[in-house]
Design an enzyme around this catalytic site. Structure first.
Site, PDB file in Angstrom:
ATOM      1  N   ARG A  42     -13.332   5.577   0.984  1.00 28.20           N
ATOM      2  CA  ARG A  42     -14.170   4.373   0.944  1.00 28.20           C
ATOM      3  C   ARG A  42     -13.958   3.551  -0.324  1.00 28.20           C
ATOM      4  O   ARG A  42     -13.939   2.320  -0.271  1.00 28.20           O
ATOM      5  CB  ARG A  42     -15.638   4.763   1.094  1.00 28.20           C
ATOM      6  CG  ARG A  42     -15.940   5.357   2.459  1.00 28.20           C
ATOM      7  CD  ARG A  42     -17.408   5.639   2.651  1.00 28.20           C
ATOM      8  NE  ARG A  42     -17.657   6.205   3.972  1.00 28.20           N
ATOM      9  CZ  ARG A  42     -18.850   6.461   4.453  1.00 28.20           C
ATOM     10  NH1 ARG A  42     -19.928   6.192   3.728  1.00 28.20           N
ATOM     11  NH2 ARG A  42     -18.994   6.975   5.651  1.00 28.20           N
ATOM     12  N   ASP A 154     -33.442  -0.879   3.374  1.00 28.21           N
ATOM     13  CA  ASP A 154     -32.245  -0.067   3.194  1.00 28.21           C
ATOM     14  C   ASP A 154     -31.648  -0.399   1.831  1.00 28.21           C
ATOM     15  O   ASP A 154     -31.906  -1.474   1.278  1.00 28.21           O
ATOM     16  CB  ASP A 154     -31.217  -0.331   4.297  1.00 28.21           C
ATOM     17  CG  ASP A 154     -30.244   0.828   4.465  1.00 28.21           C
ATOM     18  OD1 ASP A 154     -30.452   1.652   5.383  1.00 28.21           O
ATOM     19  OD2 ASP A 154     -29.291   0.939   3.673  1.00 28.21           O
TER      20      ASP A 154
END
Length: 284
Positions: A42, A154
């Site tokens: 990532r 979030d």
């Protein structure tokens, strides 16, 4: 241990330890050694985007206070797997047991608040909104004019943006019944371009905000229900204890908590009564 020196972007053990510590300090997420491949994959995308040649350079950029890379870093290491009506038993329990009790308890204030903590791309809060809309429709006269809202939060700003848009590919809507699709979504396009867009009747029930669960919470009022599913698995036990204690503090009495199928409160919190199937009710 995988030899990272042969990779496109060399990552030393010291680099990985530094990234692990930064992830924990900033988000509370614990990145074990088994996550090294995932972290490399990532963050390698971020190295390409920034034009750096190794993780020494990447960490230097990450620690530059004038850089906005920290936000990209957090977005990269957080996992966002979700679907409509995932763990459907939670929503059945919400509709059949929790909402009737909560609305009765709030008859004086005519106010109901539900929090989706770790809402990812929005499928969870929209599933809650659909459940709420169905309940209100079936009790239209009794609860007309009530102040009913869902807070969806979030850490990842990218997934929050998707939730705010409320647009989903048809291929990712398996959890929706045909009747829910017709009543709560507008459809457009065909084939690979077939999309569903949430209608205002559920969109207007939800407020999306970015929030780090480990930092100060700006919310002033209490909640009737909190969904925090498949979030705390990334935290260590001590962090979980603090987080669930804070959840209990902002829950009303009665107040309900839903957590993920692989999570439990055993030796984590004594402030909730287990109801089975990862459903809990606040007791103090």
């Amino acid at each position: 241990m995988v030899n990272m020196k042969s990779r496109e972007f060399p990552m030393t053990d010291a680099n990985f330890d530094h990234i692990k510590n930064m992830a924990y300090d900033r988000t509370g997420i614990v990145l074990g050694d088994h996550k090294r491949e995932m972290v490399y994959s990532r963050l390698a995308r971020r190295c390409r985007a920034l034009g750096v040649h190794d993780f020494d350079q990447y960490i230097h950029v990450l620690e530059n206070r004038e850089s906005d890379e920290l936000s990209h870093f957090v977005n990269s290491i957080t996992t966002n797997l979700t679907s409509f009506f995932r763990e459907r038993h939670h929503f059945e329990f919400l509709e059949e047991t929790v909402l009737p009790e909560v609305f009765k308890a709030n008859s004086a204030s005519k106010r109901v608040r539900i929090w989706s903590a770790g809402c990812s791309t929005g499928e969870e809060p929209y599933s809650i909104a659909i459940t709420l809309a169905r309940f209100l429709k079936n009790n239209l006269v009794r609860y007309k004019g009530w102040d009913v809202k869902i807070l969806a939060t979030d850490l990842d700003s990218n997934v929050l943006a998707k939730g705010k848009r409320g647009i989903y590919p048809n291929s990712g809507a398996d959890g929706l019944s045909k009747s829910d699709r017709l009543e709560f979504f507008d459809e457009s396009g065909q084939g690979n371009d077939h999309q569903l867009m949430a209608k205002d009747k559920i969109r207007n029930l939800i407020t999306f905000n970015r929030l780090n669960l480990l930092h100060k919470w700006p919310m002033k009022g209490q909640f009737d229900v909190i969904f925090c599913r498949n979030v705390v698995i990334y935290f260590d036990k001590e962090t979980q204890k603090v987080l669930f204690d804070r959840y209990a503090n902002v829950l009303k009495d009665p107040g309900y908590l839903m957590i993920g199928h692989s999570e439990n409160l055993h030796r984590v919190s004594t402030r909730f009564n287990a109801l089975g199937h990862t459903r809990y009710k606040k007791i103090n």
